[in-house]
Enzyme design. Sequence first.
Site, PDB file in Angstrom:
ATOM      1  N   LYS A  78       6.356   2.664 -10.331  1.00  0.00           N
ATOM      2  CA  LYS A  78       7.458   2.148  -9.521  1.00  0.00           C
ATOM      3  C   LYS A  78       8.181   3.190  -8.666  1.00  0.00           C
ATOM      4  O   LYS A  78       9.352   3.056  -8.344  1.00  0.00           O
ATOM      5  CB  LYS A  78       8.504   1.409 -10.400  1.00  0.00           C
ATOM      6  CG  LYS A  78       7.929   0.401 -11.363  1.00  0.00           C
ATOM      7  CD  LYS A  78       6.779  -0.399 -10.820  1.00  0.00           C
ATOM      8  CE  LYS A  78       7.163  -1.440  -9.809  1.00  0.00           C
ATOM      9  NZ  LYS A  78       5.905  -2.088  -9.282  1.00  0.00           N
ATOM     10  N   THR A  79       7.462   4.231  -8.301  1.00  0.00           N
ATOM     11  CA  THR A  79       8.075   5.257  -7.460  1.00  0.00           C
ATOM     12  C   THR A  79       7.533   5.211  -6.027  1.00  0.00           C
ATOM     13  O   THR A  79       7.842   6.080  -5.224  1.00  0.00           O
ATOM     14  CB  THR A  79       7.816   6.663  -8.042  1.00  0.00           C
ATOM     15  OG1 THR A  79       6.404   6.838  -8.161  1.00  0.00           O
ATOM     16  CG2 THR A  79       8.471   6.840  -9.394  1.00  0.00           C
ATOM     17  N   GLY A  80       6.708   4.221  -5.725  1.00  0.00           N
ATOM     18  CA  GLY A  80       6.204   4.096  -4.350  1.00  0.00           C
ATOM     19  C   GLY A  80       4.718   4.335  -4.222  1.00  0.00           C
ATOM     20  O   GLY A  80       4.232   4.642  -3.132  1.00  0.00           O
ATOM     21  N   TRP A 128       2.765   2.119  -1.656  1.00  0.00           N
ATOM     22  CA  TRP A 128       2.977   2.567  -0.275  1.00  0.00           C
ATOM     23  C   TRP A 128       2.167   3.833   0.022  1.00  0.00           C
ATOM     24  O   TRP A 128       1.497   3.934   1.048  1.00  0.00           O
ATOM     25  CB  TRP A 128       4.477   2.815  -0.078  1.00  0.00           C
ATOM     26  CG  TRP A 128       4.923   2.968   1.343  1.00  0.00           C
ATOM     27  CD1 TRP A 128       4.220   2.646   2.471  1.00  0.00           C
ATOM     28  CD2 TRP A 128       6.192   3.459   1.776  1.00  0.00           C
ATOM     29  NE1 TRP A 128       4.982   2.914   3.580  1.00  0.00           N
ATOM     30  CE2 TRP A 128       6.194   3.398   3.185  1.00  0.00           C
ATOM     31  CE3 TRP A 128       7.329   3.937   1.113  1.00  0.00           C
ATOM     32  CZ2 TRP A 128       7.293   3.819   3.940  1.00  0.00           C
ATOM     33  CZ3 TRP A 128       8.436   4.334   1.864  1.00  0.00           C
ATOM     34  CH2 TRP A 128       8.398   4.280   3.255  1.00  0.00           C
ATOM     35  N   HIS A 133      -1.526   7.591 -12.796  1.00  0.00           N
ATOM     36  CA  HIS A 133      -0.153   7.689 -13.297  1.00  0.00           C
ATOM     37  C   HIS A 133      -0.073   8.775 -14.373  1.00  0.00           C
ATOM     38  O   HIS A 133       0.984   8.979 -14.951  1.00  0.00           O
ATOM     39  CB  HIS A 133       0.272   6.361 -13.947  1.00  0.00           C
ATOM     40  CG  HIS A 133       0.697   5.303 -12.972  1.00  0.00           C
ATOM     41  ND1 HIS A 133       1.354   5.577 -11.798  1.00  0.00           N
ATOM     42  CD2 HIS A 133       0.599   3.947 -13.031  1.00  0.00           C
ATOM     43  CE1 HIS A 133       1.617   4.444 -11.162  1.00  0.00           C
ATOM     44  NE2 HIS A 133       1.160   3.448 -11.880  1.00  0.00           N
ATOM     45  N   SER A 169      13.436  -1.048 -10.396  1.00  0.00           N
ATOM     46  CA  SER A 169      12.186  -1.587  -9.876  1.00  0.00           C
ATOM     47  C   SER A 169      11.249  -1.952 -11.029  1.00  0.00           C
ATOM     48  O   SER A 169      10.617  -3.007 -11.036  1.00  0.00           O
ATOM     49  CB  SER A 169      11.529  -0.540  -8.968  1.00  0.00           C
ATOM     50  OG  SER A 169      10.366  -1.050  -8.391  1.00  0.00           O
ATOM     51  N   ARG A 208       8.684  -5.610  -3.167  1.00  0.00           N
ATOM     52  CA  ARG A 208       9.962  -6.271  -3.432  1.00  0.00           C
ATOM     53  C   ARG A 208      10.910  -5.912  -2.298  1.00  0.00           C
ATOM     54  O   ARG A 208      10.743  -6.363  -1.184  1.00  0.00           O
ATOM     55  CB  ARG A 208      10.480  -5.867  -4.821  1.00  0.00           C
ATOM     56  CG  ARG A 208      11.475  -6.826  -5.440  1.00  0.00           C
ATOM     57  CD  ARG A 208      11.895  -6.361  -6.828  1.00  0.00           C
ATOM     58  NE  ARG A 208      12.531  -5.062  -6.841  1.00  0.00           N
ATOM     59  CZ  ARG A 208      13.850  -4.869  -6.721  1.00  0.00           C
ATOM     60  NH1 ARG A 208      14.673  -5.882  -6.600  1.00  0.00           N
ATOM     61  NH2 ARG A 208      14.354  -3.636  -6.713  1.00  0.00           N
TER      62      ARG A 208
END
Length: 298
Positions: free
Chosen positions: A68-70, A73, A128, A158, A264
């Site tokens: 959830k840190t990007g 993207w 991860h 997030s 989100r």
Amino acid sequence: KDENGSPPPPSFKEIISTHPTENGWKVFQHLCFYQGFWCFPLHLKGAMFAQHHFKAQATDVFLCSAPKTGNTWLKALSVAIVTRNDNSNNNLLLNKVPHECIMFLEKDLIKNPTAQSDEGRLPLVATHLPYTALPKSILHSGCKMVYICRDPKDAFVSLWHFARGKSNFGPYWDHVLGYWKASQENPEKVHFMRYENLLTDTISEVKRLAECLGYPFVRIEEKQGAVEKLVNLCSLQNLSSLEINKNGKYGDAERGINNNVYFRKGKIGDWMNYLTPEMGEKLDNIMEEKLSGSGFTF
Ligand code: A3P
């Protein structure tokens, strides 16, 4: 000995039975504490497999992140960068969720051990895993890494939306510190990014990312607006409006994850809508204490 020169691992069952476990927020799955980080058994099995069997290519670039840190993207941008002049692959993001465009080390390798030597696979691998738990061949092969981190309060909120659950691959501070230290020691090899900078200074950050990936934008591309085009392709607004990300699934057709949960709000400071200032301060204080002396602050 295996491909990485390590002795064979103890059996997975052995590990699971001797390491502490706790319930995560996903109450149906517990987390296991292994090599200093919390991990779902399913990922742990994949992580152990990767630690013993993954053979990194010097040309690979690892996209590393805590959840959830990007990372969706970062994957989208990296895929768009390396495929932008490749006719056979340049529609990849229109047809697949970014997670399915590149190999996910601890998830995909165990399912398909030959994936690492697939001809035509992109030179990108996502993980991860904390720095200290990476397969040795990644550190020895001299390949590059990109790490993205994010304000822990936003990552926390997030994650809560995503899993209604607890921090796997954490503690988060250890995750960030492992890659931060590596980037300080070896800035040519480990490119450290912040979600917030990517959001506020997207064009410069994407140009730097392209350089690090070994696919720098040339002047003519910049003049023709190629960077802006790529940034727009990978924007939250665009990716989340694609059919594949609106209604598609990642992984197993029945039990897979709906792609839309990866997209989100994508904002800085959304935590303020969910945590009180006191809760935010508490988290800040924990981070400050854990990061003290490292030279890194959020
Ligand atoms: P929020 O839940 O705060 O909106 P990860 O990809 O590591 O799972 O991180 C998920 C976070 O990245 C989510 O944050 C999500 O909205 C955001 N995100 C996903 N795709 C994005 C994009 N293309 N641009 C900006 N943020 C994005």
